[in-house]
Write a protein that holds these residues in place. Structure first.
Motif, PDB file in Angstrom:
ATOM      1  N   ALA A   1      10.588 -32.623 -22.661  1.00 18.42           N
ATOM      2  CA  ALA A   1      11.752 -31.935 -22.110  1.00 18.42           C
ATOM      3  C   ALA A   1      11.757 -32.083 -20.590  1.00 18.42           C
ATOM      4  CB  ALA A   1      11.730 -30.457 -22.484  1.00 18.42           C
ATOM      5  N   GLN A   2      12.944 -32.143 -20.064  1.00 17.22           N
ATOM      6  CA  GLN A   2      13.072 -32.298 -18.623  1.00 17.22           C
ATOM      7  C   GLN A   2      13.153 -30.940 -17.961  1.00 17.22           C
ATOM      8  OE1 GLN A   2      14.953 -35.998 -17.360  1.00 17.22           O
ATOM      9  NE2 GLN A   2      16.401 -35.660 -19.019  1.00 17.22           N
ATOM     10  N   SER A   3      12.848 -30.913 -16.662  1.00 14.54           N
ATOM     11  CA  SER A   3      12.923 -29.659 -15.913  1.00 14.54           C
ATOM     12  C   SER A   3      13.129 -29.962 -14.444  1.00 14.54           C
ATOM     13  CB  SER A   3      11.656 -28.831 -16.107  1.00 14.54           C
ATOM     14  OG  SER A   3      10.545 -29.489 -15.562  1.00 14.54           O
ATOM     15  N   VAL A   4      13.569 -28.957 -13.708  1.00 18.30           N
ATOM     16  CA  VAL A   4      13.681 -29.064 -12.260  1.00 18.30           C
ATOM     17  C   VAL A   4      13.037 -27.840 -11.627  1.00 18.30           C
ATOM     18  CG1 VAL A   4      15.707 -30.533 -12.129  1.00 18.30           C
ATOM     19  CG2 VAL A   4      16.000 -28.068 -12.346  1.00 18.30           C
ATOM     20  N   THR A   5      12.466 -28.050 -10.459  1.00 17.63           N
ATOM     21  CA  THR A   5      11.847 -26.968  -9.698  1.00 17.63           C
ATOM     22  C   THR A   5      12.446 -26.944  -8.305  1.00 17.63           C
ATOM     23  OG1 THR A   5       9.763 -27.204 -10.908  1.00 17.63           O
ATOM     24  CG2 THR A   5       9.698 -26.022  -8.818  1.00 17.63           C
ATOM     25  N   GLN A   6      13.049 -25.843  -7.952  1.00 20.70           N
ATOM     26  CA  GLN A   6      13.538 -25.673  -6.597  1.00 20.70           C
ATOM     27  C   GLN A   6      12.461 -24.927  -5.829  1.00 20.70           C
ATOM     28  OE1 GLN A   6      17.951 -24.851  -8.155  1.00 20.70           O
ATOM     29  NE2 GLN A   6      17.838 -25.006  -5.916  1.00 20.70           N
ATOM     30  N   LEU A   7      11.984 -25.555  -4.786  1.00 21.56           N
ATOM     31  CA  LEU A   7      10.756 -25.104  -4.140  1.00 21.56           C
ATOM     32  C   LEU A   7      10.950 -23.887  -3.259  1.00 21.56           C
ATOM     33  CD1 LEU A   7       9.554 -28.704  -3.375  1.00 21.56           C
ATOM     34  CD2 LEU A   7       8.637 -27.165  -5.110  1.00 21.56           C
ATOM     35  N   ASP A   8      12.167 -23.606  -2.860  1.00 25.30           N
ATOM     36  CA  ASP A   8      12.434 -22.470  -1.971  1.00 25.30           C
ATOM     37  C   ASP A   8      13.514 -21.588  -2.578  1.00 25.30           C
ATOM     38  OD1 ASP A   8      12.298 -25.136   0.132  1.00 25.30           O
ATOM     39  OD2 ASP A   8      10.799 -23.549   0.314  1.00 25.30           O
ATOM     40  N   SER A   9      13.242 -20.310  -2.698  1.00 22.45           N
ATOM     41  CA  SER A   9      14.264 -19.404  -3.221  1.00 22.45           C
ATOM     42  C   SER A   9      15.257 -19.012  -2.123  1.00 22.45           C
ATOM     43  CB  SER A   9      13.613 -18.153  -3.806  1.00 22.45           C
ATOM     44  OG  SER A   9      12.851 -17.486  -2.817  1.00 22.45           O
ATOM     45  N   HIS A  10      14.807 -19.013  -0.874  1.00 23.25           N
ATOM     46  CA  HIS A  10      15.661 -18.687   0.265  1.00 23.25           C
ATOM     47  C   HIS A  10      15.383 -19.664   1.401  1.00 23.25           C
ATOM     48  CE1 HIS A  10      15.642 -14.857  -1.953  1.00 23.25           C
ATOM     49  NE2 HIS A  10      16.811 -14.625  -1.383  1.00 23.25           N
ATOM     50  N   VAL A  11      16.457 -20.103   2.060  1.00 23.70           N
ATOM     51  CA  VAL A  11      16.338 -20.945   3.244  1.00 23.70           C
ATOM     52  C   VAL A  11      17.305 -20.403   4.294  1.00 23.70           C
ATOM     53  CG1 VAL A  11      16.786 -23.225   4.214  1.00 23.70           C
ATOM     54  CG2 VAL A  11      15.619 -23.022   2.015  1.00 23.70           C
ATOM     55  N   SER A  12      16.814 -20.238   5.515  1.00 21.21           N
ATOM     56  CA  SER A  12      17.664 -19.800   6.620  1.00 21.21           C
ATOM     57  C   SER A  12      17.673 -20.871   7.691  1.00 21.21           C
ATOM     58  CB  SER A  12      17.141 -18.483   7.211  1.00 21.21           C
ATOM     59  OG  SER A  12      17.307 -17.424   6.315  1.00 21.21           O
ATOM     60  N   VAL A  13      18.865 -21.199   8.180  1.00 23.25           N
ATOM     61  CA  VAL A  13      19.005 -22.174   9.258  1.00 23.25           C
ATOM     62  C   VAL A  13      20.022 -21.630  10.248  1.00 23.25           C
ATOM     63  CG1 VAL A  13      18.459 -24.118   7.732  1.00 23.25           C
ATOM     64  CG2 VAL A  13      20.850 -23.483   8.123  1.00 23.25           C
ATOM     65  N   SER A  14      19.945 -22.128  11.454  1.00 19.89           N
ATOM     66  CA  SER A  14      20.948 -21.785  12.455  1.00 19.89           C
ATOM     67  C   SER A  14      22.131 -22.737  12.334  1.00 19.89           C
ATOM     68  CB  SER A  14      20.360 -21.872  13.857  1.00 19.89           C
ATOM     69  OG  SER A  14      19.322 -20.930  14.023  1.00 19.89           O
TER      70      SER A  14
ATOM     71  N   SER B   1      10.752 -37.838 -18.433  1.00 20.04           N
ATOM     72  CA  SER B   1      10.037 -38.964 -19.028  1.00 20.04           C
ATOM     73  C   SER B   1      10.835 -40.261 -18.912  1.00 20.04           C
ATOM     74  CB  SER B   1       9.737 -38.677 -20.497  1.00 20.04           C
ATOM     75  OG  SER B   1      10.941 -38.388 -21.187  1.00 20.04           O
ATOM     76  N   TYR B   2      12.039 -40.190 -18.421  1.00 23.49           N
ATOM     77  CA  TYR B   2      12.851 -41.383 -18.239  1.00 23.49           C
ATOM     78  C   TYR B   2      13.776 -41.149 -17.052  1.00 23.49           C
ATOM     79  CZ  TYR B   2      15.913 -38.458 -21.083  1.00 23.49           C
ATOM     80  OH  TYR B   2      16.633 -37.410 -21.588  1.00 23.49           O
ATOM     81  N   SER B   3      14.587 -42.133 -16.722  1.00 21.47           N
ATOM     82  CA  SER B   3      15.448 -42.008 -15.556  1.00 21.47           C
ATOM     83  C   SER B   3      16.465 -40.897 -15.776  1.00 21.47           C
ATOM     84  CB  SER B   3      16.163 -43.326 -15.292  1.00 21.47           C
ATOM     85  OG  SER B   3      16.929 -43.233 -14.107  1.00 21.47           O
ATOM     86  N   PRO B   4      16.418 -39.880 -14.977  1.00 27.17           N
ATOM     87  CA  PRO B   4      17.263 -38.712 -15.232  1.00 27.17           C
ATOM     88  C   PRO B   4      18.634 -38.822 -14.569  1.00 27.17           C
ATOM     89  CG  PRO B   4      15.843 -38.266 -13.389  1.00 27.17           C
ATOM     90  CD  PRO B   4      15.523 -39.676 -13.838  1.00 27.17           C
ATOM     91  N   SER B   5      19.530 -37.955 -14.998  1.00 26.98           N
ATOM     92  CA  SER B   5      20.762 -37.678 -14.263  1.00 26.98           C
ATOM     93  C   SER B   5      20.550 -36.347 -13.559  1.00 26.98           C
ATOM     94  CB  SER B   5      21.959 -37.583 -15.214  1.00 26.98           C
ATOM     95  OG  SER B   5      22.219 -38.824 -15.812  1.00 26.98           O
ATOM     96  N   LEU B   6      20.782 -36.341 -12.259  1.00 31.21           N
ATOM     97  CA  LEU B   6      20.516 -35.159 -11.444  1.00 31.21           C
ATOM     98  C   LEU B   6      21.764 -34.748 -10.687  1.00 31.21           C
ATOM     99  CD1 LEU B   6      17.088 -36.392 -10.108  1.00 31.21           C
ATOM    100  CD2 LEU B   6      17.385 -34.336 -11.484  1.00 31.21           C
ATOM    101  N   PHE B   7      21.903 -33.462 -10.474  1.00 33.89           N
ATOM    102  CA  PHE B   7      23.102 -32.909  -9.862  1.00 33.89           C
ATOM    103  C   PHE B   7      22.708 -31.789  -8.899  1.00 33.89           C
ATOM    104  CE2 PHE B   7      25.883 -34.808 -13.097  1.00 33.89           C
ATOM    105  CZ  PHE B   7      24.989 -34.996 -14.139  1.00 33.89           C
ATOM    106  N   TRP B   8      23.578 -31.587  -7.917  1.00 32.16           N
ATOM    107  CA  TRP B   8      23.527 -30.378  -7.102  1.00 32.16           C
ATOM    108  C   TRP B   8      24.877 -29.668  -7.230  1.00 32.16           C
ATOM    109  CZ3 TRP B   8      19.799 -27.756  -4.600  1.00 32.16           C
ATOM    110  CH2 TRP B   8      18.587 -28.419  -4.326  1.00 32.16           C
ATOM    111  N   TYR B   9      24.779 -28.348  -7.480  1.00 35.57           N
ATOM    112  CA  TYR B   9      25.965 -27.505  -7.546  1.00 35.57           C
ATOM    113  C   TYR B   9      25.825 -26.406  -6.497  1.00 35.57           C
ATOM    114  CZ  TYR B   9      27.736 -29.399 -11.973  1.00 35.57           C
ATOM    115  OH  TYR B   9      28.264 -30.212 -12.952  1.00 35.57           O
ATOM    116  N   VAL B  10      26.972 -25.925  -6.022  1.00 35.13           N
ATOM    117  CA  VAL B  10      26.996 -24.814  -5.082  1.00 35.13           C
ATOM    118  C   VAL B  10      27.810 -23.670  -5.678  1.00 35.13           C
ATOM    119  CG1 VAL B  10      29.004 -25.742  -3.842  1.00 35.13           C
ATOM    120  CG2 VAL B  10      27.504 -24.095  -2.713  1.00 35.13           C
TER     121      VAL B  10
END
Lengths: 114, 116
Positions: free
Chosen positions: B1-14, B28-37
């Motif tokens: 099974a595939q999974s994703v890990t987001q390493l930071d729960s909070h990020v602050s920038v100026s 285990s194979y070439s994945p399809s990856l996405f970012w959503y907001v």
């Protein structure tokens, strides 16, 4: 991308009752998905609803609690049955196509169970 | 099974400084990856996707992400943050499901805060 609407946008319900959420798409789509987003959490897939076949439920979700209908290629409903406060969440539907693997999300239904 | 890990729960920038939101995947194979907001009280919007074409993917609103197979990463970046970028960001992997269909696996999300 498809335009997706959900009804109701929010509701407050008494425990033990049921609520049916509607998801309408402005174009025909093969795949529809239902998600739950508990307060402050990520999205969890409840089930996949493809037209012409029974919904496929993820581990931890059962048809008796979350019955789904998919009568045509533009519409689906999710019912949250015998509700308890733990069911308070945002419920989102999304649509997708097999080849592109993109999903587009509705605005969500915010459910509060008291 | 595939999974994703987001390493930071909070990020602050100026405002005006670069944004980096980190995501690692397991596949285990070439994945399809996405970012959503997800902006407050709004639905999810697709920012960008990777589907085995170019490794550097450009999305909407000046965001881009680079697929690095050797590092199993798909980090989201933006050169200059804007106040309107403040939102929750989800990294997503597409996994194969029953009947040859697919489903999304969501990361836990990163809340981006932009300081004036």
């Amino acid at each position: 991308s498809a335009v997706i609407s959900q009804k109701p946008s929010r509701d407050i319900c008494q425990r033990g009752t049921s609520l049916t959420i509607q998801c309408q798409v402005d174009s025909q789509v093969t795949m529809m998905f239902w998600y739950r987003q508990q307060p402050g959490q990520s999205l969890t897939l409840i089930a996949t609803a493809n037209q012409g076949s029974e919904a496929t439920y993820e581990s931890g979700f059962v048809i008796d609690k979350f019955p789904i209908s998919r009568p045509n290629l533009t519409f689906s409903t999710l019912t949250v049955s015998n509700m308890s406060p733990e069911d308070s969440s945002i419920y989102l539907c999304s649509v997708g196509e097999q080849l592109r693997r993109e999903q587009y999300f509705g605005p969500g239904t915010r459910l509060t169970v008291t | 099974a595939q999974s994703v890990t987001q390493l930071d729960s909070h990020v602050s920038v100026s405002e005006g400084t670069p944004v980096l939101l980190r995501c690692n995947y397991s596949s285990s194979y070439s994945p399809s990856l996405f970012w959503y907001v997800q902006h407050p009280n709004k639905g999810l919007q697709l920012l960008l996707k990777y589907t085995s074409a170019a490794t550097l993917v450009k999305g909407i609103n000046g965001f881009e992400a680079e697929f690095k197979k050797s590092e199993t990463s798909f980090h989201l970046t933006k050169p200059s943050a804007h106040m309107s970028d403040a939102a929750e960001y989800f990294c997503v992997v597409s996994d194969t499901a029953l009947g040859g269909t697919y489903k999304y696996i969501f990361g836990t999300g990163t809340r981006l805060k932009v300081l004036a």
